[in-house]
Scaffold this motif. Structure first.
Motif, PDB file in Angstrom:
ATOM      1  N   LEU A  25     -24.546   7.314  -6.367  1.00 47.17           N
ATOM      2  CA  LEU A  25     -23.865   7.784  -7.567  1.00 47.17           C
ATOM      3  C   LEU A  25     -22.489   8.372  -7.283  1.00 47.17           C
ATOM      4  N   SER A  26     -22.225   8.761  -6.058  1.00 48.44           N
ATOM      5  CA  SER A  26     -20.974   9.445  -5.743  1.00 48.44           C
ATOM      6  C   SER A  26     -19.720   8.600  -6.038  1.00 48.44           C
ATOM      7  N   PRO A  27     -19.748   7.252  -5.916  1.00 49.72           N
ATOM      8  CA  PRO A  27     -18.528   6.507  -6.255  1.00 49.72           C
ATOM      9  C   PRO A  27     -18.096   6.665  -7.707  1.00 49.72           C
ATOM     10  N   SER A  30     -21.841  18.521  -5.919  1.00 46.73           N
ATOM     11  CA  SER A  30     -22.269  19.796  -5.369  1.00 46.73           C
ATOM     12  C   SER A  30     -23.794  19.812  -5.367  1.00 46.73           C
ATOM     13  N   ALA A  31     -24.386  19.745  -4.185  1.00 51.45           N
ATOM     14  CA  ALA A  31     -25.838  19.649  -4.074  1.00 51.45           C
ATOM     15  C   ALA A  31     -26.482  21.032  -4.147  1.00 51.45           C
ATOM     16  N   GLY A  32     -27.514  21.142  -4.984  1.00 46.76           N
ATOM     17  CA  GLY A  32     -28.295  22.365  -5.054  1.00 46.76           C
ATOM     18  C   GLY A  32     -29.574  22.213  -4.254  1.00 46.76           C
ATOM     19  N   GLU A  33     -30.320  23.293  -4.150  1.00 38.77           N
ATOM     20  CA  GLU A  33     -31.572  23.265  -3.411  1.00 38.77           C
ATOM     21  C   GLU A  33     -32.641  22.508  -4.205  1.00 38.77           C
ATOM     22  N   PRO A  34     -33.400  21.631  -3.528  1.00 38.47           N
ATOM     23  CA  PRO A  34     -34.544  21.002  -4.211  1.00 38.47           C
ATOM     24  C   PRO A  34     -35.604  22.041  -4.531  1.00 38.47           C
ATOM     25  N   SER A  35     -36.517  21.688  -5.405  1.00 37.95           N
ATOM     26  CA  SER A  35     -37.591  22.605  -5.775  1.00 37.95           C
ATOM     27  C   SER A  35     -38.927  21.928  -5.550  1.00 37.95           C
ATOM     28  N   SER A  36     -39.985  22.622  -5.911  1.00 41.59           N
ATOM     29  CA  SER A  36     -41.320  22.051  -5.763  1.00 41.59           C
ATOM     30  C   SER A  36     -41.541  20.899  -6.739  1.00 41.59           C
ATOM     31  N   THR A  37     -40.703  20.808  -7.766  1.00 36.33           N
ATOM     32  CA  THR A  37     -40.886  19.762  -8.774  1.00 36.33           C
ATOM     33  C   THR A  37     -39.782  18.713  -8.747  1.00 36.33           C
ATOM     34  N   HIS A  38     -38.626  19.021  -8.160  1.00 38.97           N
ATOM     35  CA  HIS A  38     -37.506  18.088  -8.154  1.00 38.97           C
ATOM     36  C   HIS A  38     -36.988  17.902  -6.734  1.00 38.97           C
ATOM     37  N   PHE A  39     -36.956  16.648  -6.273  1.00 34.80           N
ATOM     38  CA  PHE A  39     -36.433  16.412  -4.932  1.00 34.80           C
ATOM     39  C   PHE A  39     -34.912  16.294  -4.942  1.00 34.80           C
ATOM     40  N   LEU A  40     -34.319  16.070  -6.118  1.00 35.67           N
ATOM     41  CA  LEU A  40     -32.866  16.000  -6.235  1.00 35.67           C
ATOM     42  C   LEU A  40     -32.396  17.005  -7.277  1.00 35.67           C
ATOM     43  N   ASN A  41     -31.387  17.782  -6.908  1.00 35.77           N
ATOM     44  CA  ASN A  41     -30.798  18.788  -7.792  1.00 35.77           C
ATOM     45  C   ASN A  41     -29.317  18.836  -7.455  1.00 35.77           C
ATOM     46  N   VAL A  42     -28.495  18.110  -8.216  1.00 33.04           N
ATOM     47  CA  VAL A  42     -27.100  17.948  -7.819  1.00 33.04           C
ATOM     48  C   VAL A  42     -26.196  17.901  -9.054  1.00 33.04           C
ATOM     49  N   SER A  43     -24.995  18.456  -8.890  1.00 32.81           N
ATOM     50  CA  SER A  43     -23.993  18.415  -9.945  1.00 32.81           C
ATOM     51  C   SER A  43     -22.869  17.475  -9.529  1.00 32.81           C
ATOM     52  N   PHE A  44     -22.345  16.746 -10.504  1.00 36.41           N
ATOM     53  CA  PHE A  44     -21.264  15.792 -10.269  1.00 36.41           C
ATOM     54  C   PHE A  44     -20.044  16.178 -11.095  1.00 36.41           C
ATOM     55  N   LEU A  45     -18.888  16.137 -10.474  1.00 39.50           N
ATOM     56  CA  LEU A  45     -17.624  16.320 -11.182  1.00 39.50           C
ATOM     57  C   LEU A  45     -17.125  14.930 -11.562  1.00 39.50           C
ATOM     58  N   VAL A  46     -17.072  14.671 -12.874  1.00 44.02           N
ATOM     59  CA  VAL A  46     -16.839  13.314 -13.367  1.00 44.02           C
ATOM     60  C   VAL A  46     -15.550  13.267 -14.181  1.00 44.02           C
ATOM     61  N   PRO A  47     -14.673  12.290 -13.930  1.00 42.37           N
ATOM     62  CA  PRO A  47     -13.488  12.140 -14.780  1.00 42.37           C
ATOM     63  C   PRO A  47     -13.896  11.865 -16.221  1.00 42.37           C
ATOM     64  N   GLU A  48     -13.186  12.466 -17.158  1.00 45.04           N
ATOM     65  CA  GLU A  48     -13.532  12.270 -18.564  1.00 45.04           C
ATOM     66  C   GLU A  48     -13.464  10.800 -18.966  1.00 45.04           C
ATOM     67  N   ASP A  49     -12.526  10.071 -18.376  1.00 48.54           N
ATOM     68  CA  ASP A  49     -12.435   8.648 -18.729  1.00 48.54           C
ATOM     69  C   ASP A  49     -13.421   7.787 -17.950  1.00 48.54           C
ATOM     70  N   GLY A  50     -14.245   8.419 -17.102  1.00 50.87           N
ATOM     71  CA  GLY A  50     -15.251   7.675 -16.364  1.00 50.87           C
ATOM     72  C   GLY A  50     -16.670   8.087 -16.698  1.00 50.87           C
ATOM     73  N   VAL A  51     -16.827   8.875 -17.774  1.00 45.71           N
ATOM     74  CA  VAL A  51     -18.159   9.375 -18.143  1.00 45.71           C
ATOM     75  C   VAL A  51     -19.118   8.234 -18.446  1.00 45.71           C
ATOM     76  N   ASP A  82     -19.140   5.155 -17.375  1.00 46.17           N
ATOM     77  CA  ASP A  82     -19.529   4.465 -16.141  1.00 46.17           C
ATOM     78  C   ASP A  82     -20.535   5.290 -15.352  1.00 46.17           C
ATOM     79  N   PHE A  83     -20.324   6.601 -15.305  1.00 44.38           N
ATOM     80  CA  PHE A  83     -21.247   7.460 -14.554  1.00 44.38           C
ATOM     81  C   PHE A  83     -22.629   7.460 -15.199  1.00 44.38           C
ATOM     82  N   VAL A  84     -22.689   7.643 -16.503  1.00 46.55           N
ATOM     83  CA  VAL A  84     -23.985   7.669 -17.195  1.00 46.55           C
ATOM     84  C   VAL A  84     -24.713   6.340 -17.015  1.00 46.55           C
ATOM     85  N   GLN A  85     -23.985   5.248 -17.089  1.00 50.10           N
ATOM     86  CA  GLN A  85     -24.605   3.936 -16.885  1.00 50.10           C
ATOM     87  C   GLN A  85     -25.131   3.789 -15.459  1.00 50.10           C
ATOM     88  N   ALA A  86     -24.417   4.344 -14.479  1.00 47.66           N
ATOM     89  CA  ALA A  86     -24.880   4.283 -13.095  1.00 47.66           C
ATOM     90  C   ALA A  86     -26.190   5.050 -12.936  1.00 47.66           C
TER      91      ALA A  86
END
Length: 237
Positions: A176-178, A184-205, A207-211
């Motif tokens: 997803l990073s491209p 910015s990766a956060g700590e995983p939890s007992s229920t979620h193995f992925l917990n991450v925030s993405f800084l996304v260009p407004e004109d690329g939203v 494309d990101f959601v589709q990815a």
């Protein structure tokens, strides 16, 4: 009275705040603290401030209006300074860093993604692929009193769950990073193995959601993707 800080903008940032108010049971009027080419949007801080829904929404509304007109450094709810003079001192002391960060955030929003996997589905995969897990399962099944083997089996499965979650989190983040500027990766939890925030260009939203949707579709019903956004880019301030 302490000063409540909502966000920081450039001095030339439009401030359409005439009909917007701050936190407090009686909503506080907003004002600005300016130094050079930076502006902080602030108000008086009410006594006994807590994260009540009313106040959290007021904080969020101020940021939405500011971000609607350009790059803003959003402060987290509840940030207080002793007074306006201390806010001005912070703007002077950290001015270079604030200006650089405003440049990075200009034209961007944040999306937060959490991903979990059905536990039974993961355990079936571990049993199918690990000879050691299958062997220990057979031992504990045939020997009900095999305490050491049960402990070893539990530890092995726990290790496999963690290792596979980390590997999948790394793989998803890389895929997803491209479509994002930063993550910015956060700590995983007992229920979620992925917990991450993405800084996304407004004109690329789009494309990101589709990815994200493609990754979810490829992994199937055993995975739950929870995507939240667009948000103020708190994770990148």
């Amino acid at each position: 009275m302490p000063t409540y800080v909502y966000g920081i903008t450039g001095a030339d940032h439009p401030l359409h705040l005439e009909e917007v108010f701050g936190v407090g049971e009686t909503p506080a009027p907003l004002r600005t603290v300016r130094t050079g080419d930076l502006t902080a949007v602030v108000s008086d801080a009410p006594e006994g401030l807590r994260a009540k829904r009313r106040d959290v929404q007021a904080h969020q509304r101020v940021l939405e209006v500011l971000m609607g007109d350009g790059a803003t450094l959003p402060m987290r709810f509840g940030l207080l300074a002793p007074d306006d003079e201390q806010v001005a001192s912070a703007l002077d002391a950290e001015g270079d860093r604030y200006r650089a960060r405003l440049g990075e955030l200009d034209g961007h929003v944040e999306y937060h993604l959490k991903v979990s996997r059905d536990e039974d589905d993961l355990l079936r995969e571990i049993v199918a692929e690990s000879d050691q897990v299958r062997e220990l399962r057979e031992r504990t099944r045939d020997q009900p009193g095999a305490h050491d083997e049960r402990v070893a089996l539990g530890e092995l499965i726990s290790h496999e769950v963690g290792a596979r979650g980390s590997a999948e989190a790394e793989d998803l983040s890389q895929r997803l990073s491209p479509a994002a500027t930063r993550l910015s990766a956060g700590e995983p939890s007992s229920t979620h193995f992925l917990n991450v925030s993405f800084l996304v260009p407004e004109d690329g939203v789009e494309d990101f959601v589709q990815a994200v949707e493609r990754e979810s579709d490829q992994r199937g019903d055993a995975y739950t993707f929870t995507l939240t956004g667009p948000l103020p880019p708190y994770s990148f301030v």
